[in-house]
Scaffold this active site. Structure first.
Site, PDB file in Angstrom:
ATOM      1  N   CYS A   1     -19.420  -9.856  -6.753  1.00 45.56           N
ATOM      2  CA  CYS A   1     -18.199 -10.248  -7.464  1.00 45.56           C
ATOM      3  C   CYS A   1     -17.026 -10.382  -6.503  1.00 45.56           C
ATOM      4  O   CYS A   1     -17.127 -10.100  -5.317  1.00 45.56           O
ATOM      5  CB  CYS A   1     -17.881  -9.204  -8.526  1.00 45.56           C
ATOM      6  SG  CYS A   1     -17.513  -7.584  -7.824  1.00 45.56           S
TER       7      CYS A   1
ATOM      8  N   ALA B   1     -16.106  -7.331  -4.541  1.00 44.08           N
ATOM      9  CA  ALA B   1     -16.984  -7.160  -3.373  1.00 44.08           C
ATOM     10  C   ALA B   1     -16.506  -8.040  -2.226  1.00 44.08           C
ATOM     11  O   ALA B   1     -16.560  -7.650  -1.065  1.00 44.08           O
ATOM     12  CB  ALA B   1     -18.427  -7.482  -3.732  1.00 44.08           C
TER      13      ALA B   1
ATOM     14  N   ARG C   1     -21.507  -1.175   4.173  1.00 39.84           N
ATOM     15  CA  ARG C   1     -21.594  -2.446   4.880  1.00 39.84           C
ATOM     16  C   ARG C   1     -21.641  -2.332   6.392  1.00 39.84           C
ATOM     17  O   ARG C   1     -21.736  -3.312   7.101  1.00 39.84           O
ATOM     18  CB  ARG C   1     -20.458  -3.382   4.435  1.00 39.84           C
ATOM     19  CG  ARG C   1     -20.987  -4.786   4.290  1.00 39.84           C
ATOM     20  CD  ARG C   1     -20.082  -5.714   3.565  1.00 39.84           C
ATOM     21  NE  ARG C   1     -20.513  -7.075   3.851  1.00 39.84           N
ATOM     22  CZ  ARG C   1     -19.960  -7.863   4.759  1.00 39.84           C
ATOM     23  NH1 ARG C   1     -18.916  -7.448   5.453  1.00 39.84           N
ATOM     24  NH2 ARG C   1     -20.438  -9.068   4.970  1.00 39.84           N
TER      25      ARG C   1
ATOM     26  N   HIS D   1     -12.997 -13.431  -1.369  1.00 37.46           N
ATOM     27  CA  HIS D   1     -12.580 -13.750   0.011  1.00 37.46           C
ATOM     28  C   HIS D   1     -11.267 -14.525  -0.031  1.00 37.46           C
ATOM     29  O   HIS D   1     -10.320 -14.212   0.680  1.00 37.46           O
ATOM     30  CB  HIS D   1     -13.622 -14.611   0.727  1.00 37.46           C
ATOM     31  CG  HIS D   1     -15.010 -14.053   0.728  1.00 37.46           C
ATOM     32  ND1 HIS D   1     -16.116 -14.847   0.590  1.00 37.46           N
ATOM     33  CD2 HIS D   1     -15.463 -12.781   0.855  1.00 37.46           C
ATOM     34  CE1 HIS D   1     -17.203 -14.085   0.631  1.00 37.46           C
ATOM     35  NE2 HIS D   1     -16.838 -12.837   0.785  1.00 37.46           N
TER      36      HIS D   1
END
Lengths: 519, 491
Positions: free
Chosen positions: B65, B68, B99, B199
């Site tokens: 999503c 994220a 991550r 992003h």
């Protein structure tokens, strides 16, 4: 250049080479606008103080490094414990990616689950269309025998009504009318993953027992001699449920394990991917209504489910993730009481072996101080076992612990002289634990993988018992329940204790007089 | 048989395979999914698939999503800021330190990457709103983590649904703390179709809440003609470090890393760069374009996977500078030649001809192809979790005629494709790893480098080659079938 084709350096070593060290030092100095090292040191020391602890415990709004997850994770965990059941989480899709990753990282297994992939338009108009399409697609693609629906917080905030939506989807022929689609609302802003376990299991039992959301007759209970067994949310579900089956079989008890995901999270590598494996059959789920009694191994995973079961006329018994001799004794005695079956000599011998092992090793554990954090029931089980070993729990913390949990812990601590210097911390997080470990140090910390940050910062050796454990492999395959499980926990604790003794006595000509070959 | 006949056969097989998987879907879904599956045809401008479209409910998309994309990818690695996962506890918990964005710093004191700060929303916060709680959280952060250099608010789903005004809280608190950088990000998980919008929103937040508030912060900056910023490298397993070292060795000065091992000071300096070098185009092209438009900083994409692409990229980056840098690039290429020769001599014979299928995120579905080819391996299928059409256009420079392309692949499709194509290696994520390993197919996680790495740069390529070898040639895959279950050899 330190990299080498014949001896490939990993990140552990590569960046310790002089060229990298210099590069990183320059980066910091020239571009990061770093804090003064003295300032960092000052603050670091300050965070170890009583003063900091007081401020830290004064927090009212911020949570730092919590030891809990959210409800739908528990719902997914339950769903995959039923035969060919696909978990379906209604709401945003990113959540499902997270649950799947989280479970896969712990169990090192596939984790199948679908989302209704709601986006902005669904936020405005509701997610009915997503439910209709989602059920139809999941049904056709993954050929489940049941789809168990739960919700993300998005669907909860906008108030989607699962009962109505599932009905609506069936009217649109998404799935056949008689296809089982149990559901549970699992808002992430209430409780934690253990609450989600509870809600989802209750939803499934309600579905089968109480007329499948008014689409089937309510089942009439005809009591039989079986007992139901509920494990609760448990990172050791694979080892534990198999061990419980063995114990119940030894006793000649007829049983149904509800939400039996022990095979789902332990499928073989033999060339075939099993999206579904094992699990409580749907028939068993329905027939579990007729059982004589239901045993829950985790009270705080079944706070609603057990009363629901009791209201249908069954005896219920609850435990708090029992570990060790007395815990297992109580469990077996309760099984015996409920079923009228006696405890066979074979189990008495197993018990004796655990007692034997504890006797052999007790001197190394007696008086050692422990901090424990984890899910509420597991904290209780571990604390009980530690006291049985003569160890002293000092801090017990559960981010998802409630007032009732605090009462349970305090009652347990009051039951043993080894519990008298211990405090219980419901609702606190691992940043609180950090202050506790600095201001009231202990010998060992028991917790999940995230405890390694506490180990690094405070120097308290971490014994990994809990969920999730991402950075050690396969421990979930070994039980912590039963006498055999108690032995496993004992050995896990002992191994760390011995490793620490060796680590503290291995400097040649300084400390290695104590580097004993026999311990 | 001629090569072209081979390729025709592959294309025909792909067509049938796609047909086969589509048959299982309900009609409406099959129509929608058909647009995302295809075969690359040599000479075409893109890969012939639609992308960046909503995932279909119930199909088991691999996507995440917007949260994220913002917290997990772009903002999370900025090490000296505290990133609040604002909303219920789960999102921050599941993404906590998962991550592998490596960094140097004293965690909990001046650095905060591998910590989980959350507002842990309760029912009352949903009912009454969370703004007051957020304000208090910022006060508590200031109190308990005094060396933090800034705060970001990473919105989870409920924030946008309950009408909270995180911008107002951020502004007020920033003012109260003397202009402290506080960045609200509207990255609620239900926005957009994947991580990708996250992003973009995160990039926009840098523009609005960092660049637009720079004031005279960069006045004292002493620039050089060789200043560059690494954009779109998250330092997974140290990727940005094994990249940075090459740029420095060729004579460039790296003034910022975005965002792996990055700091707010580096973000702020970046408009002063002479060139932004962009690795993950997908997640950071937005801010690169913005810096070009507003500050006149050109940007250039590069690829640091495998010696062929690394050399090409070093030369491409050098072409933006003078001869000193161009010579520097040649010097770096020459310096590592022996290492690369050694790695290829050792691993290529073990990997030659092996077939790979990929399904990854931002840049890797194309970027790693060259590295596999350097080892004599062949990528026969690839796809993007959240790519856009410009990614698929760029992919045409990497893939071979006849490569199977699958956008936003579903669990079902991926499983069937691998079952039929029988690659020697699958490279994808944690959710896929065990599915394929159960099938007896070697697998490497290509998001986290399967807890290895770095894979970028020359140092990283040695690790990459070693890892691919150990995956494919692990003895365990020969054990999957019990001897008594193996088909008897043909007479």
């Amino acid at each position: 250049m330190s990299q080498n084709a014949d001896h490939v350096l990993d990140h552990f070593e590569l960046f310790r080479g002089p060229e990298y060290k210099e590069m990183l030092a320059n980066k910091r100095e020239q571009f990061e606008n770093p804090c003064e090292p003295s300032e960092i040191e000052r603050v670091r020391e300050w965070t170890k103080t009583e003063e900091y602890r007081e401020k830290n415990f004064g927090r009212e709004a911020l949570t730092v490094n919590p030891a809990k997850a959210c409800q739908p994770l528990g719902a997914v965990f339950v769903a995959v414990g039923f035969e060919k059941t696909l978990p379906f989480v209604h709401g945003s899709q990113g959540c499902v990616a997270y649950y799947r990753s989280h479970l896969s990282r712990h169990f090192k297994e596939p984790s199948s689950c679908v989302s209704s992939s709601m986006t902005e338009d669904a936020a405005v108009f509701g997610g009915l269309a997503n439910m209709i399409d989602g059920l139809a697609n999941a049904y056709n693609l993954y050929k489940p025998k049941m789809i168990a629906v739960s919700t993300t917080c998005m669907a909860e905030v906008i108030g989607d009504d699962l009962n109505a939506f599932i009905k609506g989807a069936k009217e649109k022929d998404s799935v056949p009318a008689e296809f089982d689609v149990p559901f549970a609302h699992t808002p992430a802003f209430v409780g934690s993953h253990v609450t989600g376990y509870d809600n989802a299991l209750k939803g499934i039992l309600e579905h089968f027992w109480d007329g499948k959301a008014k689409t089937a007759p309510v089942l009439e209970r005809v009591a039989n001699e079986k007992i139901n067994f509920i494990g609760g949310f448990d990172g050791y579900t694979v080892g534990n449920l198999r061990e419980i089956k063995r114990l119940l079989t030894e006793m000649g008890v007829e049983y149904t394990i509800l939400a039996d995901n022990s095979d789902t999270f332990d499928t073989p590598t033999d060339g075939e991917f099993r999206m579904y494996d094992g699990g409580t059959t749907l028939e068993e789920a329905a027939n579990s209504l007729h059982a004589k009694a239901t045993i829950s191994m985790q009270e705080f995973c079944t706070e609603k489910t057990l009363p629901f079961i009791a209201s249908h006329g069954q005896d219920v018994a609850k435990f708090n993730h029992p570990i060790g001799v007395a815990g297992t004794d109580k469990f077996l005695l309760e099984v015996s009481r409920l079923t009228g079956k006696s405890i066979p000599d074979s189990l008495t011998r197993e018990r004796g072996r655990l007692v034997d092992a504890i006797g052999d090793s007790s001197a190394h554990i007696h008086g050692k101080k422990f901090a424990i954090y984890g899910d509420p029931d597991m904290c209780l089980g571990l604390a009980g076992f530690l006291m049985e070993l003569g160890a002293e729990p000092v801090h017990i913390l559960a981010t998802n612990g409630t007032k009732l949990w605090e009462e349970r812990v305090n009652a347990l601590l009051a039951s043993s002289p080894f519990g008298k210097n211990c405090h219980c911390y419901p609702g606190k997080d691992l940043w609180h634990m950090r202050s506790l470990l600095f201001t009231e140090p202990v010998d060992f910390l028991i917790g999940n993988t995230y405890g390694k940050y506490l180990e690094r910062d405070t120097g308290t050796p971490l014994i990994r018992i809990g969920f999730p454990v991402f950075d050690r492999h396969h421990h979930h395959r070994y039980p912590v329940w039963g006498y055999q499980g108690g032995l496993n926990v004992l050995v896990t604790i002992l191994d760390k204790i011995f490793d620490e003794i060796d680590r503290n006595s291995n400097v040649p000509s300084k400390t290695d007089y104590s580097f004993d070959i026999i311990r | 048989m001629s090569i072209s006949a081979d390729i025709d056969e592959i294309k025909e097989r792909n067509k049938q395979l796609i047909q086969e998987v589509l048959e299982v879907y309900p009609e409406k879904t099959a129509k929608r999914r058909a647009k995302h599956l295809g075969t690359f045809e040599d000479g075409k401008a893109d890969c012939g698939v639609k992308s960046n479209i909503k995932s279909i409910p119930g199909v088991m998309t691999i996507r995440g999503c917007a949260y994220a994309g913002s917290k997990g990818v772009v903002w999370g690695p900025i090490k000296d800021m505290i990133h609040i996962s604002h909303g219920p506890v789960g999102c921050g918990q599941y993404s906590w330190a998962a991550r592998r964005n490596y960094y140097i710093g004293t965690t909990g004191i001046d650095t905060f990457v591998t910590m989980q700060f959350t507002s842990d929303f309760q029912e009352k916060d949903i009912v009454f709103g969370g703004d007051k709680k957020l304000a208090k959280i910022m006060d508590e952060i200031q109190d308990l983590f005094p060396l933090n250099k800034g705060i970001t608010v990473q919105s989870e789903c409920p924030i946008g649904l309950i009408g909270d005004d995180i911008e107002a809280v951020s502004k007020a608190k920033s003012k109260e703390y003397g202009g402290k950088t506080i960045v609200p990000v509207r990255c609620e998980g239900f926005r957009g179709v994947s991580q990708s919008l996250g992003h973009h929103l995160a990039n926009d937040a840098v523009r609005d809440w960092v660049f637009d508030k720079l004031g005279n912060k960069n006045d004292g900056f002493q620039g050089t003609p060789y200043d560059v910023a690494i954009i779109g490298d998250y330092n997974i397993g140290g990727d940005a470090w094994s990249s940075r070292i090459l740029l420095e060795e060729m004579g460039l000065r790296v003034i910022a890393q975005w965002s792996g091992d990055g700091s707010i000071a580096e973000l702020e300096k970046t408009p002063k760069a002479k060139l932004n070098v962009l690795h993950c185009y997908r997640s950071m092209n937005y801010i690169s374009r913005h810096m070009e438009e507003k500050y006149g900083v050109p940007w250039c994409e590069y690829n640091f996977f495998g010696p062929s692409k690394i050399a090409e990229s070093l030369r491409k980056i050098a072409s933006h500078f003078d001869d000193k840098i161009k010579e520097g690039a040649e010097r770096v290429i020459a310096k590592y030649q022996a290492l690369m020769d050694g790695v290829i001599a050792k691993y290529r014979p073990r990997l030659e001809g092996k077939k790979v299928m990929l399904f990854v995120g931002g840049l890797r579905p194309r970027h790693v192809i060259g590295a596999y080819e350097d080892l004599g391996m062949e990528v026969v299928g690839t796809g993007y979790e959240f790519g856009h059409n410009d990614d698929y256009q760029r992919t045409t420079h990497y893939v071979k005629d006849g490569t199977l392309i699958y956008d936003d692949v579903t669990g079902y499709e991926f499983e069937k494709f691998v079952e039929k194509i029988q690659p020697d290696l699958v490279g994808s994520g944690i959710k896929e790893k065990y599915v394929f390993q159960k099938m007896g197919v070697p697998f490497r996680q290509m998001h986290s480098w399967d807890y290895s790495g770095p894979y970028h740069g020359y140092d990283g390529f040695a690790i990459f080659a070693r890892d691919m070898d150990m995956a494919i040639n692990a003895p365990v895959w020969g054990l999957a079938k019990a001897p008594w279950k193996q088909a008897s050899p043909a007479a």
